[in-house]
Design a protein around this motif. Structure first.
Motif, PDB file in Angstrom:
ATOM      1  N   MET A  52      -7.241   7.201   8.208  1.00  0.00           N
ATOM      2  CA  MET A  52      -6.508   5.966   7.988  1.00  0.00           C
ATOM      3  C   MET A  52      -5.457   5.829   9.090  1.00  0.00           C
ATOM      4  O   MET A  52      -4.730   6.767   9.379  1.00  0.00           O
ATOM      5  CB  MET A  52      -5.846   6.022   6.614  1.00  0.00           C
ATOM      6  N   PRO A  53      -5.353   4.637   9.706  1.00  0.00           N
ATOM      7  CA  PRO A  53      -4.340   4.452  10.745  1.00  0.00           C
ATOM      8  C   PRO A  53      -2.938   4.698  10.207  1.00  0.00           C
ATOM      9  O   PRO A  53      -2.649   4.449   9.041  1.00  0.00           O
ATOM     10  CB  PRO A  53      -4.522   2.977  11.139  1.00  0.00           C
ATOM     11  N   GLN A  54      -2.061   5.190  11.075  1.00  0.00           N
ATOM     12  CA  GLN A  54      -0.696   5.550  10.708  1.00  0.00           C
ATOM     13  C   GLN A  54       0.035   4.411  10.008  1.00  0.00           C
ATOM     14  O   GLN A  54       0.726   4.626   9.026  1.00  0.00           O
ATOM     15  CB  GLN A  54       0.083   5.976  11.959  1.00  0.00           C
ATOM     16  N   ASP A  55      -0.142   3.162  10.492  1.00  0.00           N
ATOM     17  CA  ASP A  55       0.601   2.038   9.916  1.00  0.00           C
ATOM     18  C   ASP A  55       0.132   1.670   8.512  1.00  0.00           C
ATOM     19  O   ASP A  55       0.748   0.856   7.840  1.00  0.00           O
ATOM     20  CB  ASP A  55       0.531   0.816  10.837  1.00  0.00           C
ATOM     21  N   GLN A  56      -0.947   2.270   8.018  1.00  0.00           N
ATOM     22  CA  GLN A  56      -1.455   1.950   6.694  1.00  0.00           C
ATOM     23  C   GLN A  56      -1.206   3.056   5.674  1.00  0.00           C
ATOM     24  O   GLN A  56      -1.454   2.874   4.490  1.00  0.00           O
ATOM     25  CB  GLN A  56      -2.955   1.655   6.760  1.00  0.00           C
ATOM     26  N   GLN A  57      -0.700   4.191   6.098  1.00  0.00           N
ATOM     27  CA  GLN A  57      -0.570   5.334   5.215  1.00  0.00           C
ATOM     28  C   GLN A  57       0.351   5.092   4.024  1.00  0.00           C
ATOM     29  O   GLN A  57       0.112   5.618   2.950  1.00  0.00           O
ATOM     30  CB  GLN A  57      -0.121   6.566   5.996  1.00  0.00           C
ATOM     31  N   ASP A  58       1.403   4.321   4.206  1.00  0.00           N
ATOM     32  CA  ASP A  58       2.373   4.114   3.132  1.00  0.00           C
ATOM     33  C   ASP A  58       2.203   2.778   2.428  1.00  0.00           C
ATOM     34  O   ASP A  58       3.022   2.413   1.602  1.00  0.00           O
ATOM     35  CB  ASP A  58       3.797   4.212   3.693  1.00  0.00           C
ATOM     36  N   ARG A  59       1.137   2.055   2.713  1.00  0.00           N
ATOM     37  CA  ARG A  59       0.917   0.757   2.090  1.00  0.00           C
ATOM     38  C   ARG A  59      -0.005   0.902   0.885  1.00  0.00           C
ATOM     39  O   ARG A  59      -0.802   1.816   0.801  1.00  0.00           O
ATOM     40  CB  ARG A  59       0.336  -0.208   3.117  1.00  0.00           C
ATOM     41  N   THR A  60       0.140  -0.015  -0.028  1.00  0.00           N
ATOM     42  CA  THR A  60      -0.638   0.021  -1.258  1.00  0.00           C
ATOM     43  C   THR A  60      -1.433  -1.263  -1.404  1.00  0.00           C
ATOM     44  O   THR A  60      -0.923  -2.351  -1.132  1.00  0.00           O
ATOM     45  CB  THR A  60       0.300   0.159  -2.473  1.00  0.00           C
ATOM     46  N   ILE A  61      -2.664  -1.136  -1.843  1.00  0.00           N
ATOM     47  CA  ILE A  61      -3.490  -2.293  -2.157  1.00  0.00           C
ATOM     48  C   ILE A  61      -3.199  -2.674  -3.610  1.00  0.00           C
ATOM     49  O   ILE A  61      -3.348  -1.853  -4.509  1.00  0.00           O
ATOM     50  CB  ILE A  61      -4.994  -1.976  -1.990  1.00  0.00           C
ATOM     51  N   VAL A  62      -2.814  -3.903  -3.834  1.00  0.00           N
ATOM     52  CA  VAL A  62      -2.476  -4.375  -5.176  1.00  0.00           C
ATOM     53  C   VAL A  62      -3.722  -4.911  -5.879  1.00  0.00           C
ATOM     54  O   VAL A  62      -3.952  -4.652  -7.048  1.00  0.00           O
ATOM     55  CB  VAL A  62      -1.386  -5.463  -5.101  1.00  0.00           C
ATOM     56  N   ASN A  63      -4.530  -5.651  -5.153  1.00  0.00           N
ATOM     57  CA  ASN A  63      -5.673  -6.348  -5.742  1.00  0.00           C
ATOM     58  C   ASN A  63      -6.961  -5.544  -5.598  1.00  0.00           C
ATOM     59  O   ASN A  63      -7.976  -6.040  -5.108  1.00  0.00           O
ATOM     60  CB  ASN A  63      -5.801  -7.734  -5.099  1.00  0.00           C
ATOM     61  N   THR A  64      -6.918  -4.292  -6.063  1.00  0.00           N
ATOM     62  CA  THR A  64      -8.076  -3.403  -5.902  1.00  0.00           C
ATOM     63  C   THR A  64      -9.286  -3.875  -6.704  1.00  0.00           C
ATOM     64  O   THR A  64     -10.424  -3.654  -6.287  1.00  0.00           O
ATOM     65  CB  THR A  64      -7.742  -1.962  -6.318  1.00  0.00           C
ATOM     66  N   ASP A  65      -9.044  -4.535  -7.826  1.00  0.00           N
ATOM     67  CA  ASP A  65     -10.165  -5.000  -8.643  1.00  0.00           C
ATOM     68  C   ASP A  65     -10.919  -6.146  -7.981  1.00  0.00           C
ATOM     69  O   ASP A  65     -12.006  -6.512  -8.421  1.00  0.00           O
ATOM     70  CB  ASP A  65      -9.693  -5.414 -10.037  1.00  0.00           C
ATOM     71  N   GLN A  66     -10.373  -6.682  -6.911  1.00  0.00           N
ATOM     72  CA  GLN A  66     -11.031  -7.769  -6.199  1.00  0.00           C
ATOM     73  C   GLN A  66     -11.679  -7.313  -4.898  1.00  0.00           C
ATOM     74  O   GLN A  66     -12.182  -8.139  -4.132  1.00  0.00           O
ATOM     75  CB  GLN A  66     -10.028  -8.902  -5.955  1.00  0.00           C
ATOM     76  N   LEU A  67     -11.685  -6.016  -4.647  1.00  0.00           N
ATOM     77  CA  LEU A  67     -12.364  -5.488  -3.466  1.00  0.00           C
ATOM     78  C   LEU A  67     -13.870  -5.478  -3.699  1.00  0.00           C
ATOM     79  O   LEU A  67     -14.339  -5.109  -4.772  1.00  0.00           O
ATOM     80  CB  LEU A  67     -11.900  -4.055  -3.173  1.00  0.00           C
ATOM     81  N   VAL A  68     -14.619  -5.892  -2.684  1.00  0.00           N
ATOM     82  CA  VAL A  68     -16.079  -5.822  -2.736  1.00  0.00           C
ATOM     83  C   VAL A  68     -16.556  -5.097  -1.483  1.00  0.00           C
ATOM     84  O   VAL A  68     -15.902  -5.136  -0.441  1.00  0.00           O
ATOM     85  CB  VAL A  68     -16.735  -7.214  -2.830  1.00  0.00           C
ATOM     86  N   GLU A  83      -8.505  -3.911   4.452  1.00  0.00           N
ATOM     87  CA  GLU A  83      -8.112  -4.511   3.184  1.00  0.00           C
ATOM     88  C   GLU A  83      -6.597  -4.620   3.047  1.00  0.00           C
ATOM     89  O   GLU A  83      -6.089  -5.402   2.246  1.00  0.00           O
ATOM     90  CB  GLU A  83      -8.718  -3.748   1.998  1.00  0.00           C
ATOM     91  N   PHE A  84      -5.856  -3.857   3.847  1.00  0.00           N
ATOM     92  CA  PHE A  84      -4.397  -3.930   3.806  1.00  0.00           C
ATOM     93  C   PHE A  84      -3.907  -5.291   4.294  1.00  0.00           C
ATOM     94  O   PHE A  84      -2.905  -5.803   3.818  1.00  0.00           O
ATOM     95  CB  PHE A  84      -3.766  -2.809   4.633  1.00  0.00           C
ATOM     96  N   GLY A  85      -4.612  -5.868   5.246  1.00  0.00           N
ATOM     97  CA  GLY A  85      -4.236  -7.183   5.767  1.00  0.00           C
ATOM     98  C   GLY A  85      -4.680  -8.330   4.881  1.00  0.00           C
ATOM     99  O   GLY A  85      -4.014  -9.364   4.801  1.00  0.00           O
ATOM    100  N   SER A  86      -5.801  -8.175   4.213  1.00  0.00           N
ATOM    101  CA  SER A  86      -6.316  -9.256   3.364  1.00  0.00           C
ATOM    102  C   SER A  86      -5.646  -9.281   1.992  1.00  0.00           C
ATOM    103  O   SER A  86      -5.557 -10.337   1.359  1.00  0.00           O
ATOM    104  CB  SER A  86      -7.829  -9.134   3.203  1.00  0.00           C
ATOM    105  N   ASP A  87      -5.166  -8.144   1.529  1.00  0.00           N
ATOM    106  CA  ASP A  87      -4.618  -8.049   0.175  1.00  0.00           C
ATOM    107  C   ASP A  87      -3.496  -9.062  -0.107  1.00  0.00           C
ATOM    108  O   ASP A  87      -3.521  -9.718  -1.155  1.00  0.00           O
ATOM    109  CB  ASP A  87      -4.153  -6.622  -0.103  1.00  0.00           C
ATOM    110  N   PRO A  88      -2.508  -9.237   0.774  1.00  0.00           N
ATOM    111  CA  PRO A  88      -1.459 -10.222   0.474  1.00  0.00           C
ATOM    112  C   PRO A  88      -1.995 -11.652   0.361  1.00  0.00           C
ATOM    113  O   PRO A  88      -1.499 -12.445  -0.436  1.00  0.00           O
ATOM    114  CB  PRO A  88      -0.489 -10.097   1.653  1.00  0.00           C
ATOM    115  N   VAL A  89      -3.008 -11.972   1.144  1.00  0.00           N
ATOM    116  CA  VAL A  89      -3.599 -13.311   1.082  1.00  0.00           C
ATOM    117  C   VAL A  89      -4.343 -13.484  -0.236  1.00  0.00           C
ATOM    118  O   VAL A  89      -4.268 -14.544  -0.871  1.00  0.00           O
ATOM    119  CB  VAL A  89      -4.509 -13.573   2.304  1.00  0.00           C
ATOM    120  N   VAL A  90      -5.045 -12.456  -0.680  1.00  0.00           N
ATOM    121  CA  VAL A  90      -5.712 -12.490  -1.985  1.00  0.00           C
ATOM    122  C   VAL A  90      -4.663 -12.724  -3.081  1.00  0.00           C
ATOM    123  O   VAL A  90      -4.862 -13.528  -3.992  1.00  0.00           O
ATOM    124  CB  VAL A  90      -6.520 -11.199  -2.236  1.00  0.00           C
ATOM    125  N   GLY A  91      -3.532 -12.050  -2.970  1.00  0.00           N
ATOM    126  CA  GLY A  91      -2.449 -12.242  -3.930  1.00  0.00           C
ATOM    127  C   GLY A  91      -1.947 -13.677  -3.958  1.00  0.00           C
ATOM    128  O   GLY A  91      -1.703 -14.240  -5.025  1.00  0.00           O
TER     129      GLY A  91
END
Length: 123
Positions: free
Chosen positions: A1-17, A88-96
């Motif tokens: 996982m890239p360094q800039d994503q290590q401390d981020r959390t995906i909120v909308n995991t149930d919407q991942l495909v 998915e870290f970049g798309s998650d806020p838009v999904v929210g």
């Protein structure tokens, strides 16, 4: 996982495909929203048929009551929408944001564009 994503959390995991499901949804007519950043200096390969959305302007471009609503989203509360960024870290806020504005059939790609591209290369 890239360094800039290590401390981020995906909120909308149930919407991942996964990529296969995203491909099926695309073939069935889903709207693909491309939210990859275009200001990092490198080329951003286009995805045929995808609507490009500037994440920094997501609030006004996705809000059904906004005069700046993307035309593709007019009367689209029940439209299948698949969002993708480089991950998915970049798309998650838009999904929210889409969830917040009442869009009911929203997903995003697990692994993002990178996973999509890798699958396409494998052919």
């Amino acid at each position: 996982m890239p360094q800039d994503q290590q401390d981020r959390t995906i909120v909308n995991t149930d919407q991942l495909v996964d990529v296969d499901e995203a491909t099926r949804r695309r073939a069935a007519g889903a709207l693909f929203l491309d939210v990859r950043r275009r200001d990092k200096g490198g080329p951003v390969p286009p995805v045929d048929g995808a609507v490009v959305l500037d994440k920094a302007r997501a609030a006004e471009l996705l809000d059904p009551s906004s005069p700046e609503l993307l035309p593709e989203l007019e009367d689209a509360q029940d439209t299948e929408i698949v969002v993708f960024c480089n991950s998915e870290f970049g798309s998650d806020p838009v999904v929210g944001k889409l969830n917040e504005f009442g869009y009911r059939r929203v997903s995003h790609i697990d692994g993002g564009y990178r996973a999509w591209e890798a699958t396409l290369r494998q052919g």
